[in-house]
Design a protein around this motif. Structure first.
Motif, PDB file in Angstrom:
ATOM      1  N   ASN A 395      15.061  -6.616  21.099  1.00  0.00           N
ATOM      2  CA  ASN A 395      14.329  -6.542  19.831  1.00  0.00           C
ATOM      3  C   ASN A 395      14.064  -7.919  19.225  1.00  0.00           C
ATOM      4  OD1 ASN A 395      14.099  -3.751  19.761  1.00  0.00           O
ATOM      5  ND2 ASN A 395      16.056  -3.471  18.697  1.00  0.00           N
ATOM      6  N   ASN A 396      14.254  -8.973  20.001  1.00  0.00           N
ATOM      7  CA  ASN A 396      13.946 -10.299  19.485  1.00  0.00           C
ATOM      8  C   ASN A 396      12.488 -10.373  19.035  1.00  0.00           C
ATOM      9  OD1 ASN A 396      16.508 -11.113  20.047  1.00  0.00           O
ATOM     10  ND2 ASN A 396      15.986 -12.514  21.721  1.00  0.00           N
ATOM     11  N   GLY A 397      12.239 -11.048  17.922  1.00  0.00           N
ATOM     12  CA  GLY A 397      10.886 -11.176  17.407  1.00  0.00           C
ATOM     13  C   GLY A 397      10.890 -11.337  15.899  1.00  0.00           C
ATOM     14  N   ILE A 434      14.490 -12.473  14.586  1.00  0.00           N
ATOM     15  CA  ILE A 434      15.703 -12.049  15.278  1.00  0.00           C
ATOM     16  C   ILE A 434      15.737 -12.722  16.635  1.00  0.00           C
ATOM     17  CG2 ILE A 434      16.985 -10.117  16.252  1.00  0.00           C
ATOM     18  CD1 ILE A 434      15.758  -8.307  14.174  1.00  0.00           C
ATOM     19  N   LYS A 435      16.804 -13.455  16.910  1.00  0.00           N
ATOM     20  CA  LYS A 435      16.996 -14.065  18.216  1.00  0.00           C
ATOM     21  C   LYS A 435      18.441 -13.850  18.614  1.00  0.00           C
ATOM     22  CE  LYS A 435      16.382 -18.256  20.941  1.00  0.00           C
ATOM     23  NZ  LYS A 435      16.012 -19.702  20.948  1.00  0.00           N
ATOM     24  N   ASP A 436      18.619 -12.839  19.445  1.00  0.00           N
ATOM     25  CA  ASP A 436      19.964 -12.435  19.859  1.00  0.00           C
ATOM     26  C   ASP A 436      20.786 -12.069  18.624  1.00  0.00           C
ATOM     27  OD1 ASP A 436      19.075 -12.930  22.428  1.00  0.00           O
ATOM     28  OD2 ASP A 436      19.884 -14.958  22.484  1.00  0.00           O
ATOM     29  N   GLN A 437      21.843 -12.819  18.306  1.00  0.00           N
ATOM     30  CA  GLN A 437      22.678 -12.476  17.156  1.00  0.00           C
ATOM     31  C   GLN A 437      22.502 -13.453  15.992  1.00  0.00           C
ATOM     32  OE1 GLN A 437      26.542 -11.757  19.399  1.00  0.00           O
ATOM     33  NE2 GLN A 437      26.449  -9.901  18.159  1.00  0.00           N
ATOM     34  N   ILE A 438      21.335 -14.035  15.939  1.00  0.00           N
ATOM     35  CA  ILE A 438      20.988 -14.909  14.821  1.00  0.00           C
ATOM     36  C   ILE A 438      19.713 -14.373  14.182  1.00  0.00           C
ATOM     37  CG2 ILE A 438      20.299 -17.237  14.132  1.00  0.00           C
ATOM     38  CD1 ILE A 438      21.920 -18.315  16.470  1.00  0.00           C
ATOM     39  N   ILE A 439      19.757 -14.180  12.870  1.00  0.00           N
ATOM     40  CA  ILE A 439      18.593 -13.690  12.126  1.00  0.00           C
ATOM     41  C   ILE A 439      18.290 -14.700  11.040  1.00  0.00           C
ATOM     42  CG2 ILE A 439      17.657 -11.813  10.731  1.00  0.00           C
ATOM     43  CD1 ILE A 439      19.755  -9.978  12.024  1.00  0.00           C
ATOM     44  N   THR A 440      17.138 -15.359  11.118  1.00  0.00           N
ATOM     45  CA  THR A 440      16.824 -16.429  10.163  1.00  0.00           C
ATOM     46  C   THR A 440      15.510 -16.166   9.442  1.00  0.00           C
ATOM     47  OG1 THR A 440      15.801 -17.704  11.960  1.00  0.00           O
ATOM     48  CG2 THR A 440      18.085 -18.212  11.399  1.00  0.00           C
ATOM     49  N   LEU A 441      15.419 -16.734   8.246  1.00  0.00           N
ATOM     50  CA  LEU A 441      14.189 -16.674   7.475  1.00  0.00           C
ATOM     51  C   LEU A 441      13.138 -17.555   8.144  1.00  0.00           C
ATOM     52  CD1 LEU A 441      12.640 -15.912   4.843  1.00  0.00           C
ATOM     53  CD2 LEU A 441      13.621 -17.979   3.828  1.00  0.00           C
ATOM     54  N   ASN A 442      11.992 -16.963   8.472  1.00  0.00           N
ATOM     55  CA  ASN A 442      10.907 -17.712   9.117  1.00  0.00           C
ATOM     56  C   ASN A 442       9.871 -18.077   8.062  1.00  0.00           C
ATOM     57  OD1 ASN A 442       8.958 -18.799  10.773  1.00  0.00           O
ATOM     58  ND2 ASN A 442       9.013 -17.148  12.281  1.00  0.00           N
ATOM     59  N   SER A 443      10.204 -19.047   7.231  1.00  0.00           N
ATOM     60  CA  SER A 443       9.316 -19.420   6.118  1.00  0.00           C
ATOM     61  C   SER A 443       8.119 -20.248   6.567  1.00  0.00           C
ATOM     62  CB  SER A 443      10.120 -20.200   5.068  1.00  0.00           C
ATOM     63  OG  SER A 443      10.681 -21.372   5.627  1.00  0.00           O
ATOM     64  N   LYS A 444       8.141 -20.709   7.808  1.00  0.00           N
ATOM     65  CA  LYS A 444       7.037 -21.545   8.311  1.00  0.00           C
ATOM     66  C   LYS A 444       6.146 -20.778   9.281  1.00  0.00           C
ATOM     67  CE  LYS A 444       9.673 -25.827   7.748  1.00  0.00           C
ATOM     68  NZ  LYS A 444      10.215 -27.038   8.417  1.00  0.00           N
ATOM     69  N   TYR A 445       6.249 -19.460   9.252  1.00  0.00           N
ATOM     70  CA  TYR A 445       5.432 -18.655  10.153  1.00  0.00           C
ATOM     71  C   TYR A 445       3.948 -18.912   9.893  1.00  0.00           C
ATOM     72  CZ  TYR A 445       3.307 -14.644  12.445  1.00  0.00           C
ATOM     73  OH  TYR A 445       2.515 -13.846  13.234  1.00  0.00           O
ATOM     74  N   ASN A 446       3.186 -19.088  10.973  1.00  0.00           N
ATOM     75  CA  ASN A 446       1.749 -19.362  10.844  1.00  0.00           C
ATOM     76  C   ASN A 446       1.022 -18.760  12.038  1.00  0.00           C
ATOM     77  OD1 ASN A 446      -0.789 -20.304  10.301  1.00  0.00           O
ATOM     78  ND2 ASN A 446      -0.292 -22.468  10.604  1.00  0.00           N
ATOM     79  N   ASN A 447       0.147 -17.782  11.755  1.00  0.00           N
ATOM     80  CA  ASN A 447      -0.662 -17.189  12.822  1.00  0.00           C
ATOM     81  C   ASN A 447      -2.100 -17.690  12.777  1.00  0.00           C
ATOM     82  OD1 ASN A 447      -1.649 -15.924  10.584  1.00  0.00           O
ATOM     83  ND2 ASN A 447      -1.230 -13.824  11.280  1.00  0.00           N
ATOM     84  N   ASN A 448      -2.314 -18.756  11.944  1.00  0.00           N
ATOM     85  CA  ASN A 448      -3.655 -19.348  11.788  1.00  0.00           C
ATOM     86  C   ASN A 448      -4.685 -18.329  11.308  1.00  0.00           C
ATOM     87  OD1 ASN A 448      -2.943 -22.019  12.699  1.00  0.00           O
ATOM     88  ND2 ASN A 448      -2.819 -21.171  14.779  1.00  0.00           N
ATOM     89  N   MET A 449      -4.241 -17.365  10.545  1.00  0.00           N
ATOM     90  CA  MET A 449      -5.118 -16.373   9.951  1.00  0.00           C
ATOM     91  C   MET A 449      -4.803 -16.269   8.463  1.00  0.00           C
ATOM     92  SD  MET A 449      -4.850 -13.419  12.913  1.00  0.00           S
ATOM     93  CE  MET A 449      -5.914 -12.297  12.044  1.00  0.00           C
ATOM     94  N   LYS A 450      -5.697 -15.676   7.706  1.00  0.00           N
ATOM     95  CA  LYS A 450      -5.489 -15.545   6.264  1.00  0.00           C
ATOM     96  C   LYS A 450      -4.402 -14.537   5.956  1.00  0.00           C
ATOM     97  CE  LYS A 450      -7.889 -14.607   1.917  1.00  0.00           C
ATOM     98  NZ  LYS A 450      -9.187 -14.251   1.285  1.00  0.00           N
ATOM     99  N   TYR A 451      -4.297 -13.497   6.803  1.00  0.00           N
ATOM    100  CA  TYR A 451      -3.350 -12.422   6.535  1.00  0.00           C
ATOM    101  C   TYR A 451      -2.371 -12.257   7.694  1.00  0.00           C
ATOM    102  CZ  TYR A 451      -6.712 -11.200   2.904  1.00  0.00           C
ATOM    103  OH  TYR A 451      -7.545 -11.243   1.819  1.00  0.00           O
ATOM    104  N   GLU A 465       1.225  -9.926  16.507  1.00  0.00           N
ATOM    105  CA  GLU A 465       0.629 -11.186  16.927  1.00  0.00           C
ATOM    106  C   GLU A 465      -0.814 -10.918  17.386  1.00  0.00           C
ATOM    107  OE1 GLU A 465       2.297 -13.703  16.190  1.00  0.00           O
ATOM    108  OE2 GLU A 465       4.294 -12.829  15.956  1.00  0.00           O
ATOM    109  N   LYS A 466      -1.555 -11.978  17.624  1.00  0.00           N
ATOM    110  CA  LYS A 466      -2.989 -11.835  17.957  1.00  0.00           C
ATOM    111  C   LYS A 466      -3.212 -10.991  19.205  1.00  0.00           C
ATOM    112  CE  LYS A 466      -4.787 -16.086  15.865  1.00  0.00           C
ATOM    113  NZ  LYS A 466      -5.484 -17.367  16.137  1.00  0.00           N
ATOM    114  N   SER A 467      -2.297 -11.065  20.125  1.00  0.00           N
ATOM    115  CA  SER A 467      -2.479 -10.356  21.399  1.00  0.00           C
ATOM    116  C   SER A 467      -2.066  -8.893  21.320  1.00  0.00           C
ATOM    117  CB  SER A 467      -1.672 -11.057  22.498  1.00  0.00           C
ATOM    118  OG  SER A 467      -0.292 -11.088  22.139  1.00  0.00           O
ATOM    119  N   ASP A 468      -1.463  -8.497  20.196  1.00  0.00           N
ATOM    120  CA  ASP A 468      -0.991  -7.106  20.078  1.00  0.00           C
ATOM    121  C   ASP A 468      -2.155  -6.153  19.830  1.00  0.00           C
ATOM    122  OD1 ASP A 468       1.586  -7.964  20.400  1.00  0.00           O
ATOM    123  OD2 ASP A 468       2.062  -7.988  18.261  1.00  0.00           O
ATOM    124  N   THR A 469      -1.989  -4.923  20.312  1.00  0.00           N
ATOM    125  CA  THR A 469      -3.000  -3.886  20.115  1.00  0.00           C
ATOM    126  C   THR A 469      -2.692  -3.115  18.834  1.00  0.00           C
ATOM    127  OG1 THR A 469      -3.292  -3.646  22.497  1.00  0.00           O
ATOM    128  CG2 THR A 469      -4.064  -1.827  21.105  1.00  0.00           C
TER     129      THR A 469
END
Length: 496
Positions: A395-397, A434-451, A465-469
């Motif tokens: 479930n990492n992501g 979520i990365k294994d047993q570490i869960i961190t705030l991703n405040s710098k997330y950027n998908n290069n989109m407005k939303y 993500e962009k590649s998701d259906t």
């Protein structure tokens, strides 16, 4: 008549057959069986006259040596009606321990009001003393001696006065009444009965709790929490002795060390022994070696260490800095907001660099948003009060978590009730990774989109993500949440 009581105080040193007069102001104490059979008391100690029925008496004598004896008339003023204890000089053993104590209670009594009656009993009932046996067998008992400002310890081998000692001692005489703890400080050579308190202000405090059966028990605080896992019962037997190292961590009295453990400054580390009815500092050799995060000495690889923010001494609970030692010699500070999980019993939460040990909750509801849930032998994180994601490598992501504001519990290093923000405030959202047993705030997330878009149909609030259906229903996009981002904090813009 000489011989009808045990102890006599004389003005002069009387020899055999000498006609001596008894005086409350005398300096020489004699043990007389008859007028022709007297022996002088030359050993320092306390001696009590009691009649054959062992009725309470006010004839208590103190000897500091030969010709240095006196009748005690000034009762310690600090007791407020409580009892004080003395070692019974007549019961001393060859190894300088005592088989009996003298228990006294009452008020100051002038010389002239003291009885010199032949039965050895005192006529003034405001000052009464009586002998008592040493009742310690499977327990270690402690009594206050306010005359000397010291604590008396009794074992089955006998009683003795503790010298040059600091610590907390269970007051055996208190029973289930007030005054359960005797506190002694070596530096000022003073012992006193402390007021009972039931609040842990920091590691090193001692509290008294009333149990369901009405009995009172004393506990050592290892943090500012009164939770069962954070306090250690001070037991009076000699079998359950523990040695632990604590770092004095008192956030309430950060500027005042007087209320810390035995006056130690905040951040000080001390090895202590808990048991035998006491909490006392001991040599560091009795406690396990601690990890030095600067050098990596005594550190275990792939382990987390919570340390005091000033001294960097290891702490077990409360608030501090968190370090991760990847190898035995390389430790790095954790600076990202999030959870760092070892197992269900060892979970750390950090808000930037301020970290604490945190508990799990049993269900994902509105009170558990952003918390770690332990249910059915699995760990998960509660995302919105209904949906939780198992903490598994598969479930990492990135996931969207609803903002939460909860009242601080006492495990987080603060005993107040300010709002405790985990990842975002109420009414806002944040992305966590979520990365294994570490869960961190991703405040710098950027998908290069407005939303930012979140898939809610799968029931796990995972960021798309962009590649998701996109999930579809009748050729229409469904179950997708649209969020607008502002400096790492998200607000819901549209629900598709």
């Amino acid at each position: 008549m000489i011989g009808e009581k045990k102890y006599y105080l004389f003005n002069a040193k009387c020899n055999k057959g000498t006609d001596c007069s008894e005086s409350n102001y005398g300096k020489y104490l004699f043990n007389c069986i008859t007028s022709s059979s007297c022996s002088e008391i030359i050993e320092a100690g306390y001696y009590l006259n009691q009649n054959e029925s062992n009725d309470p008496s006010n004839e208590l004598f103190k000897c500091e040596g030969e010709g240095k004896c006196s009748l005690i008339t000034e009762f310690p003023e600090d007791l407020n009606g409580s009892a004080t204890f003395y070692l019974d000089g007549a019961s001393v053993t060859s190894d300088k321990k005592y088989n009996k104590l003298i228990r006294c209670e009452g008020k100051n009594v002038p010389h002239q009001s003291r009885s010199t009656s032949n039965n050895g009993g005192g006529s003034n009932t405001e000052f009464e003393c009586e002998k008592m046996d040493n009742n310690a067998s499977n327990t270690i008992d402690h009594y206050i001696s306010m005359e000397e400002d010291k604590v008396i310890t009794c074992t089955k081998q006998g009683c003795y006065v503790e010298e040059n000692i600091s610590g907390y001692f269970i007051n055996t005489n208190s029973g289930d009444s007030e005054g359960r703890i005797i506190v002694c400080e070596k530096d000022i050579e003073f012992c006193d009965i402390a007021e009972d308190d039931n609040i842990c202000y920091g590691a090193g405090d001692v509290i008294v709790k009333t149990e369901k059966d009405g009995s009172k028990k004393a506990y050592l605080c290892t943090s500012d929490s009164e939770d069962e896992k954070d306090i250690i019962e001070i037991q009076s037997n000699s079998e359950k002795i523990k040695y632990i190292s604590i770092t004095v961590n008192n956030p309430v009295d950060d500027e005042d060390d007087e209320d810390n453990f035995l006056g130690l400054s905040d951040g000080s580390k001390v090895c202590i022994k808990i048991g035998e009815g006491s909490v006392v500092p001991v040599d560091d050799k009795y406690c396990p070696k601690e990890c030095d995060i600067n050098t990596g000495t005594n550190c275990v690889e792939n382990s987390y260490y919570l340390v005091h923010e000033k001294t960097l001494n290891n702490i077990t609970t409360g608030s501090g800095l968190l370090y991760y030692c990847k190898t035995e010699k390389e430790c790095i500070q954790i600076t990202e907001t999030g959870y760092y999980i070892v197992d269900k019993d060892t979970i750390y939460f950090c808000s930037n660099t301020t970290c604490r040990k945190d508990d799990t909750v049993g269900v994902c509801d509105s009170n558990a948003i952003g918390r770690i849930v332990y249910k059915d032998n699995k760990l998960s994180i509660c995302l919105d009060g209904k949906i939780s994601v198992d903490i598994l490598k598969s479930n990492n992501g990135n996931y969207m978590v609803t903002g939460s504001g909860r009242k601080s519990n006492s495990d987080n290093g603060s005993s107040n009730s300010e709002e405790d923000i985990l990842f975002a405030s109420n009414g806002e959202y944040a992305i966590i990774s979520i990365k294994d047993q570490i869960i961190t705030l991703n405040s710098k997330y950027n998908n290069n989109m407005k939303y930012v878009y979140v898939n809610s149909s799968s029931g796990n609030q995972k960021v798309m993500e962009k590649s998701d259906t996109c999930p579809m229903n009748n050729n229409k996009i469904t179950d997708v949440l649209e969020f607008e981002c502002n400096k790492g904090i998200f607000n819901m813009h549209l629900e598709l």
